[in-house]
Design an enzyme around this catalytic site. Structure first.
Site, PDB file in Angstrom:
ATOM      1  N   GLU A  63      38.209  42.704  44.250  1.00  0.00           N
ATOM      2  CA  GLU A  63      39.360  42.212  43.477  1.00  0.00           C
ATOM      3  C   GLU A  63      40.008  43.387  42.765  1.00  0.00           C
ATOM      4  OE1 GLU A  63      37.727  39.145  40.740  1.00  0.00           O
ATOM      5  OE2 GLU A  63      36.030  39.375  42.079  1.00  0.00           O
ATOM      6  N   TRP A  84      37.703  29.448  47.903  1.00  0.00           N
ATOM      7  CA  TRP A  84      36.867  30.294  48.776  1.00  0.00           C
ATOM      8  C   TRP A  84      35.978  29.453  49.679  1.00  0.00           C
ATOM      9  CZ3 TRP A  84      38.621  34.921  49.255  1.00  0.00           C
ATOM     10  CH2 TRP A  84      39.227  35.567  48.178  1.00  0.00           C
ATOM     11  N   THR A 101      40.496  40.499  48.078  1.00  0.00           N
ATOM     12  CA  THR A 101      40.407  40.511  49.541  1.00  0.00           C
ATOM     13  C   THR A 101      39.651  39.296  50.032  1.00  0.00           C
ATOM     14  OG1 THR A 101      38.241  41.580  49.685  1.00  0.00           O
ATOM     15  CG2 THR A 101      40.172  43.031  49.540  1.00  0.00           C
ATOM     16  N   ARG A 155      43.416  36.376  48.316  1.00  0.00           N
ATOM     17  CA  ARG A 155      43.955  35.597  47.203  1.00  0.00           C
ATOM     18  C   ARG A 155      44.915  36.449  46.375  1.00  0.00           C
ATOM     19  NH1 ARG A 155      40.584  33.897  41.831  1.00  0.00           N
ATOM     20  NH2 ARG A 155      42.048  32.391  40.978  1.00  0.00           N
ATOM     21  N   TYR A 185      47.080  36.361  42.771  1.00  0.00           N
ATOM     22  CA  TYR A 185      46.847  35.622  41.545  1.00  0.00           C
ATOM     23  C   TYR A 185      47.566  36.273  40.379  1.00  0.00           C
ATOM     24  CZ  TYR A 185      43.830  33.353  38.018  1.00  0.00           C
ATOM     25  OH  TYR A 185      43.344  32.632  36.972  1.00  0.00           O
ATOM     26  N   ASP A 242      47.512  35.680  36.435  1.00  0.00           N
ATOM     27  CA  ASP A 242      46.981  34.985  35.271  1.00  0.00           C
ATOM     28  C   ASP A 242      48.019  35.107  34.163  1.00  0.00           C
ATOM     29  OD1 ASP A 242      45.204  33.725  33.667  1.00  0.00           O
ATOM     30  OD2 ASP A 242      43.560  35.137  33.979  1.00  0.00           O
ATOM     31  N   GLU A 263      46.861  40.228  40.497  1.00  0.00           N
ATOM     32  CA  GLU A 263      45.564  40.505  41.123  1.00  0.00           C
ATOM     33  C   GLU A 263      45.593  40.143  42.600  1.00  0.00           C
ATOM     34  OE1 GLU A 263      42.015  39.200  39.038  1.00  0.00           O
ATOM     35  OE2 GLU A 263      41.055  38.652  40.927  1.00  0.00           O
TER      36      GLU A 263
HETATM   37  N1  LIG Z   1      29.653  34.560  48.789  1.00  0.00           N
HETATM   38  C1  LIG Z   1      30.326  35.666  48.513  1.00  0.00           C
HETATM   39  N2  LIG Z   1      29.698  36.842  48.374  1.00  0.00           N
HETATM   40  C2  LIG Z   1      30.382  37.963  48.077  1.00  0.00           C
HETATM   41  N3  LIG Z   1      31.702  37.998  47.884  1.00  0.00           N
HETATM   42  C3  LIG Z   1      32.369  36.850  47.996  1.00  0.00           C
HETATM   43  C4  LIG Z   1      31.735  35.634  48.320  1.00  0.00           C
HETATM   44  N4  LIG Z   1      32.668  34.660  48.361  1.00  0.00           N
HETATM   45  C5  LIG Z   1      33.844  35.248  48.083  1.00  0.00           C
HETATM   46  N5  LIG Z   1      33.673  36.564  47.852  1.00  0.00           N
HETATM   47  C6  LIG Z   1      34.663  37.555  47.466  1.00  0.00           C
HETATM   48  O1  LIG Z   1      34.683  37.519  46.048  1.00  0.00           O
HETATM   49  C7  LIG Z   1      36.004  37.714  45.571  1.00  0.00           C
HETATM   50  C8  LIG Z   1      36.369  36.552  44.653  1.00  0.00           C
HETATM   51  O2  LIG Z   1      37.584  36.842  44.022  1.00  0.00           O
HETATM   52  P1  LIG Z   1      38.123  35.983  42.802  1.00  0.00           P
HETATM   53  O3  LIG Z   1      39.147  36.802  42.097  1.00  0.00           O
HETATM   54  O4  LIG Z   1      38.528  34.641  43.272  1.00  0.00           O
HETATM   55  O5  LIG Z   1      36.800  35.936  41.956  1.00  0.00           O
HETATM   56  P2  LIG Z   1      36.162  35.268  40.740  1.00  0.00           P
HETATM   57  O6  LIG Z   1      35.374  36.336  40.108  1.00  0.00           O
HETATM   58  O7  LIG Z   1      35.425  34.058  41.187  1.00  0.00           O
HETATM   59  O8  LIG Z   1      37.336  34.752  39.884  1.00  0.00           O
HETATM   60  P3  LIG Z   1      38.256  35.285  38.731  1.00  0.00           P
HETATM   61  O9  LIG Z   1      38.796  36.603  39.120  1.00  0.00           O
HETATM   62  O10 LIG Z   1      39.301  34.201  38.684  1.00  0.00           O
HETATM   63  O11 LIG Z   1      37.369  35.346  37.528  1.00  0.00           O
HETATM   64  C9  LIG Z   1      36.897  37.834  46.776  1.00  0.00           C
HETATM   65  O12 LIG Z   1      37.195  39.184  47.033  1.00  0.00           O
HETATM   66  C10 LIG Z   1      36.043  37.223  47.900  1.00  0.00           C
HETATM   67  O13 LIG Z   1      36.314  37.800  49.161  1.00  0.00           O
HETATM   68 MG   LIG Z   2      39.276  37.834  40.359  1.00  0.00          MG
END
Ligand SMILES: Nc1ncnc2c1ncn2[C@@H]1O[C@H](COP(=O)(O)OP(=O)(O)OP(=O)(O)O)[C@@H](O)[C@H]1O
Ligand SMILES: [Mg+2]
Length: 452
Positions: free
Chosen positions: A4, A414, A61, A48, A50, A52, A58
């Site tokens: 991210e 996801w 990938t 994704r 995003y 905020d 953001e």
């Molecule tokens: N099971 C997994 N293991 C490792 N990486 C993953 C898995 N599932 C998704 N990802 C990766 O994790 C990342 C999630 O990004 P996202 O920004 O949605 O994360 P978050 O930490 O859940 O949310 P936020 O940023 O809103 O706090 C993406 O890059 C995705 O490809």
């Molecule tokens: Mg994130």
């Protein structure tokens, strides 16, 4: 794996900022919101986008299962945002505001606010996260030597941007105290089988080989720990205490106290970790990231550590972000005969991270061959519209493409794909490694048969 990246944003006209960063970010997302009625969406390459509250667009990938695939997806995110920036510039022009938009892939803005580059690694559930994270800690605090992005701060050059911003080793918070490894348990996958290790201590990288070193070295350490491979363990007394000292010392000679009373330098830890990774290459199963690719990582890793040991960076100062930047800044510093605190140097420091291919300093160096490639423009361009083919990302992309073509209403995260009409139907994808699924085919057929 997934990465991210949060970007810094500003619009400038005649040398002065126009609009607040929040407003510029809203211009950036206008076409996204117009199409999706949301600023939190999945793109055709299954990643994704995003926005905020606040001003840090953001890009996360899609799930990748090999290193170069991840690099391509990460770089594709820059292109996606840059193209939105070009559209937003046209909107500013039409509305007689004018100005050029800058997106910076760095981690600290001019006011000292920090934003992240988060790495996500899938590991097995069997591991107890806390002890595991502690084993990983020596690498995470010293790897800045090989993958820091460099920054001028308080009148001196530091090798890492994020080192100054983390205060704890392992915790479940992301904002309050900023730990190195976040233990919040959101695996985005079958929670009986998998964990998502969320590493938030890395710098965003411009250089492709540096990104490969950051992800590749960490992946290798994780693989060794999971396999129980014989690798050196450094039990640090208080890891977080050292992270800033290491950032301020490009020689790698910072001494870290170990629990057994002895000491090791940051360079020692990196050298022994790298040597173990070299041995691991001939034991690891050749799956996920190909061993040949990781061989390239280890070879570069060794060269970088040798350069630090000898303090002769000339062999790798086209490959490591902080060294590329240090070289550039040093040239200007000598030409200007100034101190590190000179505003011109701060400007160069920032312009290094400008993602516009025809304007950003990193990209100008890359086009002159002064920054080495790991991938190609063609592969990055392909990753803008194509998801990784070997993970569930490909299912998400197919589903989104079908919905787009049919004008069907859907929701996606996801793990889930949901068709809303006529009756809501959801398919769960708990296994990130599964790239085919009959239930998804059925869901697409369901959408087709109910389209008007
Ligand atoms: N099971 C997994 N293991 C490792 N990486 C993953 C898995 N599932 C998704 N990802 C990766 O994790 C990342 C999630 O990004 P996202 O920004 O949605 O994360 P978050 O930490 O859940 O949310 P936020 O940023 O809103 O706090 C993406 O890059 C995705 O490809
Ligand atoms: Mg994130």
């Amino acid at each position: 794996m997934g990465v991210e990246t949060e970007f810094g944003i500003t619009a400038v006209r005649d040398g002065s900022p126009v609009l607040s960063p929040e407003e510029v970010a809203r211009y950036l997302f206008r076409p996204v919101v117009a199409k999706h009625r949301s600023s939190n969406i999945f793109t055709p390459n299954a990643s994704r986008l995003y926005l905020d509250v606040g001003a840090h667009p953001e890009y996360a990938t899609a799930e990748c299962d090999s290193l170069t695939q991840l690099l391509n997806s990460d770089k594709a995110g820059e292109l996606i945002f840059d193209r939105l920036a070009v559209q937003a510039e046209a909107a500013l022009e039409r509305e007689r505001i004018g100005g050029e938009i800058y997106l910076f892939k760095n981690n600290v803005d001019s006011r000292g606010n920090s934003y992240g580059a988060h790495e996500n690694y899938l590991v097995g559930r069997a591991l107890a996260l806390k002890p595991f994270s502690l084993l990983l800690m020596p690498h995470l605090i010293t790897r800045q030597l090989i993958c820091g992005a460099g920054i001028i701060k308080n009148g001196r050059f530091l090798i890492s941007q994020r080192a100054d911003q983390v205060w704890e080793s392992v915790s479940s918070a992301t904002t309050r105290t900023r730990p190195i490894v976040n233990t919040r348990d959101e695996p985005h996958a079958d929670s009986h089988r998998f964990r998502r290790m969320h590493v938030i201590v890395g710098d965003s990288n411009m250089s492709e080989p540096t990104f490969a070193l950051k992800i590749g070295s960490t992946l290798l350490v994780l693989e060794m720990l999971e396999a129980g491979f014989d690798m050196p363990t450094f039990e640090l007394d208080n890891p977080i205490e050292y992270i800033r000292d290491i950032a301020a010392d490009p020689t790698g000679r910072t001494e870290l106290r170990l629990k057994d009373g002895t000491t090791a330098t940051a360079l020692d830890i990196q050298r022994e970790t790298c040597a173990a990774a070299r041995r691991w290459l001939s034991h690891r199963p050749d799956e996920g990231t190909p061993t040949a690719e990781l061989m390239g990582v280890v070879t570069l890793w060794e060269r970088v550590l040798y350069a630090i040991e000898t303090q002769d960076f000339s062999g790798v100062d086209r490959e490591v972000d902080w060294m590329i930047k240090l070289r550039l800044l040093t040239q200007f510093k000598e030409r200007l005969g100034c101190e590190w605190s000179h505003p011109k140097l701060a400007q160069i420091d920032l312009a290094y991270h400008d993602i516009r291919r025809t304007r950003g300093l990193f990209y100008l160096l890359q086009s002159k061959g002064l920054a080495t490639r790991w991938t190609t423009d063609e592969a990055i361009e392909a990753a803008v519209s194509t998801p990784p083919q070997t993970t569930r990302a490909t299912l998400r992309a197919r589903f989104l493409a079908a919905a787009d073509e049919l004008g069907a209403q859907v929701n996606v995260d996801w793990v889930h794909l949901k068709a809303n009409r006529p009756e809501p139907r959801t398919v769960a994808l708990p296994d990130p490694f599964s790239a085919s699924n009959e239930a998804v085919d059925d869901l697409i057929s369901y959408m087709i048969s109910h389209s008007d």
